[in-house]
Design a protein around this motif. Sequence first.
Motif, short mmCIF file in Angstrom:
data_model
loop_
_atom_site.label_atom_id
_atom_site.label_comp_id
_atom_site.label_asym_id
_atom_site.label_seq_id
_atom_site.Cartn_x
_atom_site.Cartn_y
_atom_site.Cartn_z
N SER A 178 -4.82 0.74 -9.40
CA SER A 178 -3.99 1.92 -8.52
C SER A 178 -3.82 3.06 -9.67
CB SER A 178 -2.74 1.53 -7.99
OG SER A 178 -2.69 0.35 -7.17
N SER A 220 -6.44 -2.53 -4.34
CA SER A 220 -6.96 -4.07 -4.68
C SER A 220 -8.28 -3.66 -5.29
CB SER A 220 -7.40 -4.69 -3.41
OG SER A 220 -8.32 -3.98 -2.84
N VAL A 271 -5.34 2.87 -3.06
CA VAL A 271 -5.97 1.75 -3.63
C VAL A 271 -5.02 1.04 -4.14
CG1 VAL A 271 -7.39 1.04 -5.49
CG2 VAL A 271 -7.98 3.08 -3.99
N ASP A 301 -11.39 -4.48 -4.64
CA ASP A 301 -12.36 -3.90 -3.71
C ASP A 301 -12.20 -2.48 -3.13
OD1 ASP A 301 -13.81 -6.33 -3.64
OD2 ASP A 301 -12.37 -7.22 -1.93
N ASP A 302 -10.75 -2.05 -2.81
CA ASP A 302 -10.53 -0.88 -2.66
C ASP A 302 -10.96 0.25 -3.62
OD1 ASP A 302 -9.12 -1.86 -0.37
OD2 ASP A 302 -7.16 -1.25 -1.45
N GLY A 315 -9.07 8.25 -4.10
CA GLY A 315 -8.24 6.94 -3.41
C GLY A 315 -6.82 6.99 -3.44
N SER A 342 -14.73 0.69 -3.76
CA SER A 342 -15.03 1.65 -2.86
C SER A 342 -14.77 3.04 -2.97
CB SER A 342 -14.47 1.28 -1.37
OG SER A 342 -14.51 0.20 -1.22
N LYS A 345 0.92 -1.25 0.14
CA LYS A 345 0.07 0.08 0.07
C LYS A 345 0.79 1.28 -0.22
CE LYS A 345 -4.54 -0.04 1.91
NZ LYS A 345 -5.37 -0.87 1.22
#
Lengths: 288, 274
Positions: B242, B256, B254, B258-259, B251, B262, B222
């Motif tokens: 990303s 992933s 980010v 899922d990230d 974000g 969101s 990350k």
Amino acid sequence: MGAIIELNNVTYSYPLANECAIKNVSLKLEEGRFYGVIGQNGSGKTTLCSLIRGFAPSFFRGSLTGEVLVCGKPTLDYKPGELSLKIGYVFQNPFSQISGVKDTVFEEVAFGLENFGVPVDEIEERVIRAVELTGISALAEKNPYELSGGQQQRMALASIIVLEPDIMVIDEPTSQLDPEGTESVFEIIKGMKDRKKTIILVEHKVDLIAEHADEVIVLDKGEVIRFGSKDAILSDETLLECGVQLPNIALLGNKLTRSGVPLERIPITEQQGVEIIGKALRTRSWCK
Amino acid sequence: MAFIELQNVSFEYPGGFLAVDDIDIRIEQGENVAIAGQNGAGKTTAVKMCNGLLRPTKGNVIVDGINSKERTTAEISRVVGYVFQNPDDQIFHSTVLSEVEFGPKMMKMPAEKAKALIDYALRATGMYELRDENPYNLPLSVRKFVTIASIIAMDTKALIFDEPTAGQDLNGTIRLRNILGELREKGKTLVTITHDMEFVADNFSRLIVMANKKVVADGSPKEIFWDFPTLLKAKLKQPYVSRICNTLSIGSNVISMDDAVSAVKDGMAAHDSA
């Protein structure tokens, strides 16, 4: 435009094999286009390459039904060696491609041209260009066997580029390369396409296929299960069930759609992702 | 003391080529670490010193509390198993089974223990059904699993995988993820070299980045995947999700899918309320 490569109802099995490696495949590939071949390991990708360059069945033997035409002529009717003037093949494992009789990278890259009887001055000029293009000039004096896996892959590509064949069949050229090296190989292939070469590329890095190829061929258990527009094929999640990875951006697009984010279509490349997801971000939800 | 320690380690190949220049790496027992970096950055040389295939020309390598200088390669390889980048450098038996049996045999394991381990290694890697095949009849990507099985069968405390993701298809990558997961649960120390940034983001909490013979970053994916100076120095790319989030300015950590979902939803909500 006529097809430069045509497969009509081709079924092929290797000697002593119980199952066909390629089943009922019909394809028409056009000159100057870039075809990405994908499918899980063992789905027949390398065999398809061997059929196109005539090695199946001329070298591997085995049984072939249907016909494979290159420039309108069945591969079986070509004289040995004649097809290799038209089709350059970059091996999956560079180790299998290295001649083993040359002491330097420079001589190795020159090997094909020497065999074609090209004048020495011209050989030198073309080899220098090919090693520059593939970024291995600094290794020209090294022994091919002293190179790393990634360097050998570049040399293997240089050895074929130097021949300037009309058709290039390239089998997983980036498996040993780092991300930057991988991108540079795709740049080289793009350059070949710009020079009107027909490219057939087997590659697991489907994100890069989405970026660069014109069309996609998907193989599963020896059969062509999809052929055509990359946008439609590479956004289709049912391919995952056949063990075929989708571009990361397409996976994200599908996931977003499922979680209620409205996208006008599923993006397959980074640039499409930025545009399409960007548009969704700018749309107020009460507008819909 | 950490389970594997490279202390101010350099390695120069005979002939004077410096491949690793003064690196420090500490890996705790049971830790799982990914190593990334360009071809030629020194990754393989660094990990080969962890199992004694290479000896540092400067500095010390301490494995399980003992300096590698005081042990033979055979001794260290009982503690740290290394899966070669090129399976053909490793395989020398005519069947998958005899290849996998070799390690336990050399270690003089009791027959019953050896059998259980060999069985487990073959099943975990999906090689059980192929055990009577000649490894060279299998595709390169499958041959890699033969070499992984051979090392798993030795039941070493630490395992090093050198580019296991190279040339793998979707199922091969999933199989690798499952293997790493199982070994992690067994408390093994795992070191994996890979060029696949998505694989790093999905499977590791620690990433060591090497560039130009040195360690240039050591932290969580990350952090590192959003540390642009480091990415530039090591010529690494962010994972695709990303990159998209970065370009769209949503974000900032980010890594992933899922990230990313969101982040997009948060971005839409922010736009709605604006």
